[in-house]
Scaffold this motif. Structure first.
Motif, PDB file in Angstrom:
ATOM      1  N   GLY A   1      -3.565  -0.675   4.600  1.00 15.37           N
ATOM      2  CA  GLY A   1      -2.140  -0.873   4.376  1.00 15.37           C
ATOM      3  C   GLY A   1      -1.464   0.313   3.717  1.00 15.37           C
ATOM      4  O   GLY A   1      -2.106   1.281   3.296  1.00 15.37           O
ATOM      5  N   ILE A   2      -0.147   0.233   3.620  1.00 11.96           N
ATOM      6  CA  ILE A   2       0.665   1.252   2.938  1.00 11.96           C
ATOM      7  C   ILE A   2       0.765   0.863   1.474  1.00 11.96           C
ATOM      8  O   ILE A   2       1.373  -0.153   1.130  1.00 11.96           O
ATOM      9  N   LEU A   3       0.168   1.650   0.601  1.00 16.52           N
ATOM     10  CA  LEU A   3       0.014   1.290  -0.800  1.00 16.52           C
ATOM     11  C   LEU A   3       0.859   2.145  -1.737  1.00 16.52           C
ATOM     12  O   LEU A   3       0.891   1.889  -2.938  1.00 16.52           O
ATOM     13  N   GLU A   4       1.506   3.157  -1.199  1.00 14.99           N
ATOM     14  CA  GLU A   4       2.371   4.018  -2.003  1.00 14.99           C
ATOM     15  C   GLU A   4       3.726   4.138  -1.326  1.00 14.99           C
ATOM     16  O   GLU A   4       3.822   4.049  -0.094  1.00 14.99           O
ATOM     17  N   ASN A   5       4.758   4.343  -2.128  1.00 17.00           N
ATOM     18  CA  ASN A   5       6.096   4.502  -1.563  1.00 17.00           C
ATOM     19  C   ASN A   5       6.105   5.633  -0.542  1.00 17.00           C
ATOM     20  O   ASN A   5       5.600   6.732  -0.800  1.00 17.00           O
ATOM     21  N   VAL A   6       6.679   5.341   0.613  1.00 16.90           N
ATOM     22  CA  VAL A   6       6.816   6.363   1.649  1.00 16.90           C
ATOM     23  C   VAL A   6       8.048   7.221   1.375  1.00 16.90           C
ATOM     24  O   VAL A   6       8.055   8.421   1.621  1.00 16.90           O
ATOM     25  N   SER A   7       9.091   6.592   0.858  1.00 20.19           N
ATOM     26  CA  SER A   7      10.335   7.277   0.507  1.00 20.19           C
ATOM     27  C   SER A   7      11.088   6.391  -0.471  1.00 20.19           C
ATOM     28  O   SER A   7      10.607   5.320  -0.867  1.00 20.19           O
ATOM     29  N   ASP A   8      12.283   6.817  -0.847  1.00 22.24           N
ATOM     30  CA  ASP A   8      13.082   6.003  -1.768  1.00 22.24           C
ATOM     31  C   ASP A   8      13.495   4.680  -1.147  1.00 22.24           C
ATOM     32  O   ASP A   8      13.812   3.722  -1.876  1.00 22.24           O
ATOM     33  N   SER A   9      13.516   4.607   0.173  1.00 18.63           N
ATOM     34  CA  SER A   9      13.945   3.372   0.833  1.00 18.63           C
ATOM     35  C   SER A   9      12.811   2.648   1.543  1.00 18.63           C
ATOM     36  O   SER A   9      13.038   1.632   2.189  1.00 18.63           O
ATOM     37  N   ALA A  10      11.589   3.167   1.432  1.00 19.71           N
ATOM     38  CA  ALA A  10      10.411   2.518   2.005  1.00 19.71           C
ATOM     39  C   ALA A  10       9.391   2.365   0.888  1.00 19.71           C
ATOM     40  O   ALA A  10       8.664   3.310   0.560  1.00 19.71           O
ATOM     41  N   ILE A  11       9.363   1.192   0.300  1.00 15.57           N
ATOM     42  CA  ILE A  11       8.692   0.954  -0.974  1.00 15.57           C
ATOM     43  C   ILE A  11       7.442   0.107  -0.767  1.00 15.57           C
ATOM     44  O   ILE A  11       7.421  -0.809   0.058  1.00 15.57           O
ATOM     45  N   ALA A  12       6.407   0.411  -1.538  1.00 15.85           N
ATOM     46  CA  ALA A  12       5.166  -0.355  -1.488  1.00 15.85           C
ATOM     47  C   ALA A  12       4.924  -1.040  -2.832  1.00 15.85           C
ATOM     48  O   ALA A  12       5.161  -0.458  -3.887  1.00 15.85           O
ATOM     49  N   THR A  13       4.461  -2.284  -2.761  1.00 16.63           N
ATOM     50  CA  THR A  13       4.173  -3.061  -3.961  1.00 16.63           C
ATOM     51  C   THR A  13       2.811  -3.734  -3.821  1.00 16.63           C
ATOM     52  O   THR A  13       2.566  -4.428  -2.831  1.00 16.63           O
TER      53      THR A  13
END
Length: 468
Positions: free
Chosen positions: A407-419
């Motif tokens: 999965g995506i575990l880190e923010n990709v950008s300011d508008s694509a956030i991972a939690t």
């Protein structure tokens, strides 16, 4: 009765009561071959009880199961739809449930089970919802996908940005790969943290002892110890791997069935209670309790393969989606759990060779390891894997979800956030906010999703100015 069954029953009651209505959308069997003019009916559900005129459209993207209407009447997405005055829709993925583009699931008929065909289904359907069902071509669209549906929601938002304004992906794998060794690592860490170190060591040692007995050709010992229906052929690596994987999957089911850490604690209490100098015997005592009502235990290669061989959509196996899910894995996703890592307790024999043979037996010799690897690499090139180029997205994961490694575990950008939500499993954030039962981290993740959806809807919003 587990919570998933209760959710399904609640959703079916909502359909029966008329709050949720069932409908069908006619779409093409093959979107990319102009000579193929065949169509099929894709099932979808709708709930407009709280929708405002010109309100947004919320879409739950269908995954690798039959459609589940529960989240059209319950949960966080439903709650936000109420607040935003949104229409709610959920589609059924082609080849699952009653959305069948072909007559059977023979290998030659599986050609249309691809990511691209599924995304094209979504694109045409969402366009239809905007223009025909809702009657607002400019309606904002927010997607929710969980599990494989989350993968598709992520891919769709990248591929058709003009048709969606934001996406919430809950426990959706993003990176395709041939194997997923971290799957067993996460299970092992869960055993150590929420069970006990002794439990982890018993499992670790038990699998090593079993592998040593296999290496010494003492399959009769394991056959008798685990009460197998067929004598274990230690000369056949497919048979011995099927046995080891079957034992591993029993442990996995105990850990994941109720989607809480108490399951792991209870399992380890049982294993620790059997603790002796013989770790394999301790595992056997725990294993026997789960199979006490069976005349014998089926753990052969043919038993493992059987659920993937049916081709009649009316059979239980096809209704459960077993063959379809395997085909998706073999041709695009991969993510086969293996024991390549040393940081897990399930031995070292569960390798990609076993899964490749399952794919070959189910679909044909045209599938080999290199084919699967190339297909997964192609998916990552096209959709960015864990570093996609995407905006207006929230990727959420339970910290104990075994598939978190893809999965995506880190923010990709300011508008694509991972939690990441600690001490939770797959898609822990789909339910409504519960101030009593939810952890502070889970509440924060849900509130962030709610805030982000509001932001996506009202981004570029132009209020009506009235002159004085």
């Amino acid at each position: 009765m587990n919570s998933r069954v209760l959710f399904l029953l609640a959703g079916l009651l909502a359909v029966a009561s008329g709050v949720v209505r069932e409908d069908w959308f006619e779409t093409r069997v093959d979107h990319f071959n102009p000579r193929n003019q065949y169509t099929f009916s894709m099932r979808y559900y709708a709930n407009d009880e709280h929708a405002y005129r010109n309100g947004p459209i919320f879409v739950i993207v269908g995954g690798d199961t039959a459609i589940d209407p529960w989240y059209l009447t319950e949960g966080l997405f439903y709650d936000v739809a109420y607040l935003e005055g949104a229409y709610l829709f959920a589609n059924e993925h082609r080849y699952f449930g009653h959305s069948l583009p072909v007559s059977d699931a023979t290998t030659e008929n599986m050609d249309f089970l691809t990511v691209d065909q599924a995304l094209a289904d979504l694109a045409e359907w969402i366009s239809y919802l905007k223009t025909t069902v809702v009657g607002n071509p400019r309606a904002k669209v927010v997607l929710l996908g969980y599990g494989y549906g989350g993968t598709l929601a992520n891919y769709f938002h990248q591929s058709y940005p003009h048709l969606s304004n934001g996406v919430w992906v809950s426990s959706g794998p993003a990176e395709a790969s041939l194997t997923l060794p971290s799957f067993f690592e996460v299970l092992g860490e869960n055993i150590r943290t929420h069970g006990s170190s002794d439990c982890y060591n018993t499992i670790f040692s038990g699998f090593l002892v079993a592998q040593n007995l296999i290496a010494l050709g003492q399959g009769d010992v394991l056959t008798e110890l685990f009460h197998l229906c067929e004598p274990l052929d230690t000369e056949n690596p497919l048979e011995t791997t099927a046995f080891l994987l079957g034992l591993q999957m029993d442990i996995q089911r105990d850990i994941l069935f109720y989607q809480n850490t108490a399951s792991t604690s209870y399992m380890c209490e049982q294993i620790d209670a059997n603790s002796t100098d013989n770790s394999l015997h301790a595992l056997k005592l725990w294993f026997a309790r789960g199979h006490q009502f069976e005349e014998c235990v089926k753990l052969s290669f043919s038993d493992f393969l059987a659920p993937f061989l049916d081709t009649d959509f009316n059979t239980d196996q096809l209704q459960s989606g077993n063959r379809q899910r395997l085909y998706i894995q073999c041709t695009s996703r991969g993510l086969f759990p293996t024991t390549d890592s040393r940081y897990q307790p399930f031995g070292s024999q569960i390798t990609i060779d076993f899964y490749v043979e399952i794919c070959r037996e189910a679909f044909g010799d045209w599938i080999d390891e290199d084919f699967i690897r190339r297909r997964t690499q192609s998916m990552n090139v096209r959709f960015g894997g864990r570093r996609p180029r995407i905006e207006n997205a929230h990727f959420t994961h339970g910290g104990l979800d075994p598939k978190i490694g893809s999965g995506i575990l880190e923010n990709v950008s300011d508008s694509a956030i991972a939690t990441i939500i600690p001490d939770t499993f797959s898609s822990p954030d789909l339910g409504s906010i519960d101030e009593e039962l939810d952890s502070p981290e889970l509440i924060a993740a849900k509130e962030l999703t709610r805030t982000l959806i509001d932001t996506w809807i009202f981004k570029d919003f132009e209020p009506i100015h009235v002159e004085a």
